[in-house]
Design an enzyme around this catalytic site. Structure first.
Site, PDB file in Angstrom:
ATOM      1  N   GLU A 108      -6.497  -7.432   3.451  1.00 21.66           N
ATOM      2  CA  GLU A 108      -6.042  -8.541   4.393  1.00 21.66           C
ATOM      3  C   GLU A 108      -7.035  -9.241   5.034  1.00 21.66           C
ATOM      4  O   GLU A 108      -7.073 -10.521   5.216  1.00 21.66           O
ATOM      5  CB  GLU A 108      -4.933  -7.716   5.197  1.00 21.66           C
ATOM      6  CG  GLU A 108      -4.581  -8.857   6.228  1.00 21.66           C
ATOM      7  CD  GLU A 108      -3.644  -8.044   7.560  1.00 21.66           C
ATOM      8  OE1 GLU A 108      -3.069  -6.962   7.473  1.00 21.66           O
ATOM      9  OE2 GLU A 108      -3.679  -8.703   8.575  1.00 21.66           O
TER      10      GLU A 108
ATOM     11  N   SER B 223       5.150   0.442   4.680  1.00 18.94           N
ATOM     12  CA  SER B 223       5.335   0.415   3.314  1.00 18.94           C
ATOM     13  C   SER B 223       6.153   1.327   2.815  1.00 18.94           C
ATOM     14  O   SER B 223       6.297   1.579   1.445  1.00 18.94           O
ATOM     15  CB  SER B 223       4.129   0.085   2.426  1.00 18.94           C
ATOM     16  OG  SER B 223       3.114  -0.938   3.017  1.00 18.94           O
TER      17      SER B 223
ATOM     18  N   HIS C 217       0.738  -1.309   0.113  1.00 19.66           N
ATOM     19  CA  HIS C 217       0.132   0.080  -0.143  1.00 19.66           C
ATOM     20  C   HIS C 217       0.783   1.173  -0.067  1.00 19.66           C
ATOM     21  O   HIS C 217       0.906   1.963   1.054  1.00 19.66           O
ATOM     22  CB  HIS C 217      -0.974  -0.003   1.189  1.00 19.66           C
ATOM     23  CG  HIS C 217      -1.998  -1.122   1.108  1.00 19.66           C
ATOM     24  ND1 HIS C 217      -2.582  -1.711   1.895  1.00 19.66           N
ATOM     25  CD2 HIS C 217      -2.832  -1.328  -0.125  1.00 19.66           C
ATOM     26  CE1 HIS C 217      -3.378  -2.627   1.428  1.00 19.66           C
ATOM     27  NE2 HIS C 217      -3.726  -2.385   0.181  1.00 19.66           N
TER      28      HIS C 217
END
Ligand code: SF4
Length: 278
Positions: free
Chosen positions: A123, A260, A40
């Site tokens: 997720e 991320s 992400h």
């Protein structure tokens, strides 16, 4: 002006592993696709696209090799990729895979499975599919009241990026109303460490900068933690978003970043803050 970077910030083990897999695979395969964004972070996804790695929405749109993202995919999707004869590179983080194993085991033992997390997050959708049926998502303690827990055996896991406080609140409320509870705190260590470091830093600075994708669950949690410390908090994706007025007259600000967010983006933000702040 001083910029203090949190002790733990930026790319985690699972994201690094996923990126390493993709970079090594794109040397071998000219037609590599990732199923949805690999991680992400739009800037990293853009950099991969520049190397020829396509983002596809469906398995059918991949050519010969497909990478499954670090936050996992539902079982049926994994199977469809194999059935289509694709070379499947599974970058699911081992911590996420561990949640799937826990959920499968709880469901097989007859527990109603509860996933504490955001129902729209990919997720969580993948975790739910591991239970096959009889699984629900609870995003906040208030939602616990929407169900009748009496006489139920309930198995509870967490999306890996939740906060411990939030998870504990939901578990406590369900435990008070059901016959039996098995709860596994499946928040990953990287999330825990980044949250703890942000919680420690935020009250000591005049403003917090949280760097990472707006679609990144763990970055959003970091921003919530900083805001709850009562300090002005700015969630940004890149240095270009910084408004000099935000730090006018300040002497010390803090900086953290989601799991991320690559180091080069953190460095750019730090340098720009130092340049503007003097
Ligand atoms: S945040 Fe945790 S679960 Fe998610 S990829 Fe990183 S290490 Fe894995």
């Amino acid at each position: 002006m001083r910029v203090i970077v949190a002790d733990q910030a930026g790319v985690c083990f699972g994201v690094k592993r996923a990126l390493d897999l993709v970079y090594s695979e794109c040397e071998r395969c000219a037609s590599l696709s990732t199923l949805g964004p690999l991680i992400h972070n739009p800037q990293v996804v853009g950099a991969l696209e520049a190397k020829g790695v396509r983002v596809v929405r469906r398995v059918e749109d991949a050519d010969c090799a497909i990478v499954l993202p670090s936050h996992g995919v539902p079982y049926e999707v994994h199977q469809a990729a194999k059935d289509a004869g694709l070379n499947v590179i599974d970058a699911t983080c081992p911590f996420v895979a561990n949640v799937h194993r826990r959920v499968r085991s709880l469901a097989a033992k007859g527990f109603t499975v509860v996933v504490v997390g955001d129902s729209d997050h990919s997720e969580v959708k993948a975790i739910l599919s591991a239970a096959v049926e009889n699984a629900i998502v609870i995003s906040c303690a208030e939602e616990v009241d929407n169900y009748d827990w009496s006489g139920k055996k309930v198995g509870i896991v967490s999306q890996t990026t939740q906060t411990g406080d939030h998870f504990g609140e939901v578990v406590g409320k369900i435990a008070a109303n059901s016959a039996q509870v098995m709860a596994y705190n499946t928040i990953c260590y990287a999330t825990h460490e980044r949250q703890a470091a942000a919680r420690e830093l935020a009250p000591t600075v005049e403003a917090m900068f949280v760097v990472g994708g707006r679609n990144s669950a763990n970055t959003n949690r970091l921003a919530e933690i900083c805001e709850s410390a009562g300090v002005p908090t700015y969630h940004i994706e890149t240095a270009s978003e910084i408004d000099p007025a935000w730090i006018s007259g300040m002497e010390v600000v803090g900086l953290t970043a989601g799991a991320s967010t690559p180091q080069w983006i953190i460095d750019e933000v730090k340098q720009k803050l130092e340049r503007i702040g003097g």
